[in-house]
Scaffold this active site. Structure first.
Site, PDB file in Angstrom:
ATOM      1  N   TYR A 425      42.695  36.077  38.700  1.00 39.28           N
ATOM      2  CA  TYR A 425      42.313  36.189  37.281  1.00 39.28           C
ATOM      3  C   TYR A 425      43.499  35.936  36.339  1.00 39.28           C
ATOM      4  CZ  TYR A 425      43.045  41.467  37.390  1.00 39.28           C
ATOM      5  OH  TYR A 425      43.494  42.748  37.495  1.00 39.28           O
ATOM      6  N   GLU A 426      43.149  35.753  35.084  1.00 39.60           N
ATOM      7  CA  GLU A 426      44.155  35.429  34.055  1.00 39.60           C
ATOM      8  C   GLU A 426      44.829  34.091  34.370  1.00 39.60           C
ATOM      9  OE1 GLU A 426      43.644  37.721  31.703  1.00 39.60           O
ATOM     10  OE2 GLU A 426      44.656  36.095  30.654  1.00 39.60           O
ATOM     11  N   GLY A 427      44.058  33.147  34.934  1.00 47.17           N
ATOM     12  CA  GLY A 427      44.615  31.863  35.373  1.00 47.17           C
ATOM     13  C   GLY A 427      45.077  31.989  36.810  1.00 47.17           C
ATOM     14  N   GLN A 432      48.952  28.664  37.158  1.00 45.07           N
ATOM     15  CA  GLN A 432      50.285  29.063  36.682  1.00 45.07           C
ATOM     16  C   GLN A 432      51.329  28.022  37.075  1.00 45.07           C
ATOM     17  OE1 GLN A 432      50.427  31.797  34.774  1.00 45.07           O
ATOM     18  NE2 GLN A 432      48.268  32.177  35.198  1.00 45.07           N
TER      19      GLN A 432
END
Lengths: 567, 567
Positions: A425-427, A432
């Site tokens: 999650y969050e990319g 990243q």
């Protein structure tokens, strides 16, 4: 053995390794000097150890559930939330104007890390609120700020982020949620969102959703997306939670871990929302929030790694077996290898995290473009390496436990299951890495080069005192510099992307060597120098193979057709 | 997409990579020629795909449970067991004299691998029986063989292994279970055993336990341990399951995965047992069983890796996102990196497994000490690298799924949870690595050196056709040879043990390069050459960092006291 927040480690790290004194040397953060930070971390650590850590196992055994549409959180989570709120830990970075503590990210990051180690499922709730607080501070109107920020900061209300839709995961621009103007300044938001962490709870008066949706004149793709604040209950004339908005939690996901954190499918049916930021400027607003959320998620990985390491360490020192010095498995060389590697990697990941937070703070305090570039460059590394370390360390923690590691009662398995999502999650960590080698190198590699210069300069200076540690760090940095220059030189982005993940990991390995070297110099002959020695001799060498893979380009990959690959 | 057993991959591997023709060239295995093996694998593959794979998810959702002391297996597992038994897959390596197929381990290993990919929880049941069949064939009296083997081979009865006790995990010599002679040739066995896989079931007439216990005159440690056959039901005068023996399942463990496989705590209260092998010779008998069980567990890792790879591959080719050539995530470079790495590692781990099985068969068929040494050397590598690959590939499989990977309904998470135990049971992977660098190098490194010579000779011959692949394999082997010589030279075992795990992994990496190179030569310009190219360029370089860590010795580790480490 119960979890103990790593307060001493953090004060050492901030004071001696990542140069926190520069942050407290700025006017903006002048009040947050070393003594105050130490007091804050001690206080936060006590709350983590005494209130949050005891909730960890129950959150797994008694997941959040939906009863006739109403969310029921895990036992004790309501009291946990209250303790977090009362300590001021939700709004610790929030501006004092609205009730926040105005603390630098370096301190917030430390507290979030410690809370994650104590109880990740619960910690995710304030982390979501923090992201919302920051987004509103930067992008919302004064009226919205005045109404929402005090309640979010005090924890009376909570916040969520709504990006993902079933057909639009990492490709946010493909989302189909709509927002239509109601003619009174508000908007009617309609659509379905998935993977909404803490999409509801039973301990706040209101739950405020930040929702990405497209206005009628929004173009396709990310450039046509706007951001809306859509509260579960519409504020009444006194600013309290009033009548229910047209939205609901449709269902909760059945997940591998993080059972205490409800992951919701949300349905918006013409729900009333307020625009945050510019029309069609939703992605810009979201990026503000996401960058710090990425750091927050990196801290989740580090926090769980710390907890898993402590847990394994305690088990190893209690588990009698064989005829070693202590009579426990902690004396076996292979167990010692695991425990020492875990600790050394926790330090490395945490130092990167803290250095990133310091860079954010310096950027905020001074407006320096160089610090901002440093923060932007370190963010994907802190997120991906922090969470990969969370996974790897908790995986090793299971192994240290032997057969007991596979048994749920032990608790080692829960760390392993819970932390797995942080790499997604969050990319995802792949995203990243792509961010690192593409967007974060659009400066021609300048931010990377400055960082590499610093590492080499430091290693050069350290040669006199610790040549056998400084040498390998310097050489690894040179190898990394060549690979970085190779990356920057690739015009075809897929040649960068094919090696992005190993490149990011190698960068983290070298950064880890750098910070270990600093720690070693600060503790001559002591345990930190010894740990640095192990890291640099045993773990740093991984960078070479990674960098070879990183510079392979994409030709070998695409030479195999999908038909051949799937055969 | 449903699971498809890798029949074609296995026939290629056996025919073109690991030299199975040598096995079928022996008198003992002359009947198991390439055509017959292909027919057998096809038949087994059909059973795996059609009968076992559909049971995979249900085993997770409806774990085996204990009802008033009676075991209830997961839905459909009874029918699954019946299909495995009727196909002859339980006793495929058993001697034809007692109803077995007498197949070589190379074929048995392939079938076990395919069954593991289809449904690991269920596959563990026949694997346990196979171990018992082998132990009885080697060590039991003729009377026991005549009574038990036909029933174990036919699947009417099942078998288990009982080693572990709460205070004696990897240190088997510390066990405290007792056996006292009853005066009639039988023994009264008393004690508690834990972690007993498939300690009971509801689909066999009898469950036969092989139990390690100490006779009254047994000395402390492993030299005083004997092995007993203790059936759940005592055979009556017709050799059928009769009255209940004095033993019971006390409880089932609550595990991270493998829910369909009941992991039992067993209590023996003066249960009637029969000695297998010599008095105090239990460990020798157990080692026979364990060596092949280790290969079997390695195959579990490989099987799950295959299934997780297929699952991720199918998802990636269906999941629309972005504007790539196929419109799916399978075209993204980083996703392609993950999928290609997974496939390349599955091949490497499987080739090592198959090569180990071939060595076992050659040892059995020819009595050659050199083949036996080769088999003994490869066994810990096959076990540890096979299961580490199972974990790593299923971990990557979760990542390929993005957010969906964390959701249980997808199935990716189950592979990850299930396979985790394979690195722990049957000797943790740390123990495998220590076995490799100590016991398996007691020959002064001769077995290792012969293997390295073979790899280099092959690479040398391959230079003419594929210099860019043969070169790196040759060079990696030289580096590995130096590290191997370093290992052999260490008189202090802890200096070997501190680097044992990275050494084993590096050895597997190089072996993987060797087998990929063979495959490349067999498929010029084809997909196997392309996959080999990716492996050798991108994954093989990992060996360098590992070998540096492997030769670090234990000084850095023990320089840190336990007090310092745990602080």
């Amino acid at each position: 053995m119960p979890y103990r927040s790593p307060v001493t480690d953090y004060t050492f790290l901030l004071s001696h390794v990542v140069g926190y004194d520069r942050v407290s040397g700025t006017e903006k953060y002048a009040e947050a000097g070393a003594d105050m930070v130490s007091a804050i971390l001690t206080e936060a650590g006590r709350m983590c150890d005494e209130v949050m850590a005891p909730l960890q196992r129950g959150g797994d055994l008694n997941p959040a559930r939906l009863e006739n549409g109403a969310l029921r959180s895990s036992p004790g989570f309501a009291e946990g939330w209250k303790a977090i709120a009362e300590g001021g830990w939700i709004g610790m970075s929030g501006s004092p104007e609205h009730g926040g503590m105005g603390l630098p990210m370096a301190v917030t990051t430390a507290v979030n890390d410690m809370m994650s180690g104590a109880c990740l499922s619960l910690q995710l709730a304030p982390l979501m609120s923090q992201g919302q607080i920051e987004a509103l501070e930067h992008h919302a109107s004064d009226a919205i700020k005045a109404l929402y920020l005090p309640k979010l900061i005090s924890g009376e209300w909570s916040g969520t982020m709504n990006l993902t839709e079933p057909q639009a995961g990492s490709d946010v621009g493909a989302l189909s949620s709509k927002a239509e103007p109601n003619g009174d300044g508000t908007y009617a938001v309609t659509g379905q969102k998935i993977f909404i962490s803490w999409g509801d709870n039973d301990f706040c008066d209101n739950v405020c959703h930040l929702v990405l949706a497209r206005l009628p004149d929004g173009v396709p793709g990310t450039k046509g997306i706007s951001l809306f604040l859509v509260p579960r209950n519409l504020p009444d004339e006194n600013g309290n939670a009033g009548v229910a908005n047209s939205l609901k939690v449709v269902s909760l996901e059945h997940k591998m871990g993080l059972h205490g954190s409800p992951t919701c499918v949300m349905q918006y049916d013409g729900a009333t929302g307020w625009l945050v930021g510019e029309e069609h400027g939703g992605m810009a607003a979201m990026f503000t929030m996401m960058n710090n959320a990425r750091l927050g998620v990196g801290g989740q990985g580090v926090g769980v790694a710390e907890a898993a390491w402590q847990h394994a360490m305690a088990y190893a020192m209690e588990r009698k077996q064989g005829k070693s010095a202590s009579g426990t498995i902690a004396d076996h060389a292979d167990v010692r290898r695991m425990l020492t590697s875990m600790k050394a990697d926790v330090f490395a990941a945490r130092a990167i995290l803290a250095a990133c937070a310091v860079a954010i703070d310096m950027g905020n305090a001074t407006g320096s473009a160089e610090w901002k570039a440093r923060a932007a460059f370190l963010t994907p590394i802190a997120k991906a390496f922090g969470t990969d370390t969370g996974i790897a360390v908790s995986e090793t923690g299971v192994q240290v436990h032997g057969g007991m590691g596979f048994i749920e009662e032990t608790g080692a398995a829960q760390f392993y299951r819970d932390v797995r999502v942080t790499a997604i999650y969050e990319g995802t960590n792949g995203i990243q890495a792509m961010d690192l080698v593409a967007r974060k190198m659009m400066d021609g590699g300048e931010a990377a080069a400055k960082l590499l210069d610093e590492i080499e300069d430091h290693a050069e200076r350290a040669r006199g005192r610790l040549p056998e540690l400084a040498g390998p760090v310097w050489e690894a940095t040179e190898t990394l510099r060549e690979a970085t220059e190779w990356m920057v030189a690739q015009g075809e982005l897929n040649d960068r992307f094919a090696g992005a993940v190993p490149f990011l990991r190698a960068f983290a390995r070298v950064l880890g060597g750098h910070f270990h070297l600093i720690a070693a110099l600060a503790d001559p002959g002591g345990p930190r120098e010894k740990l640095a020695r192990y890291y640099i001799n045993a773990l740093l060498p991984e960078h070479a193979g990674l960098l070879e893979q990183a510079q392979g380009g994409c030709a070998d990959l695409y030479a195999i057709s999908l038909e051949e690959l799937s055969a």
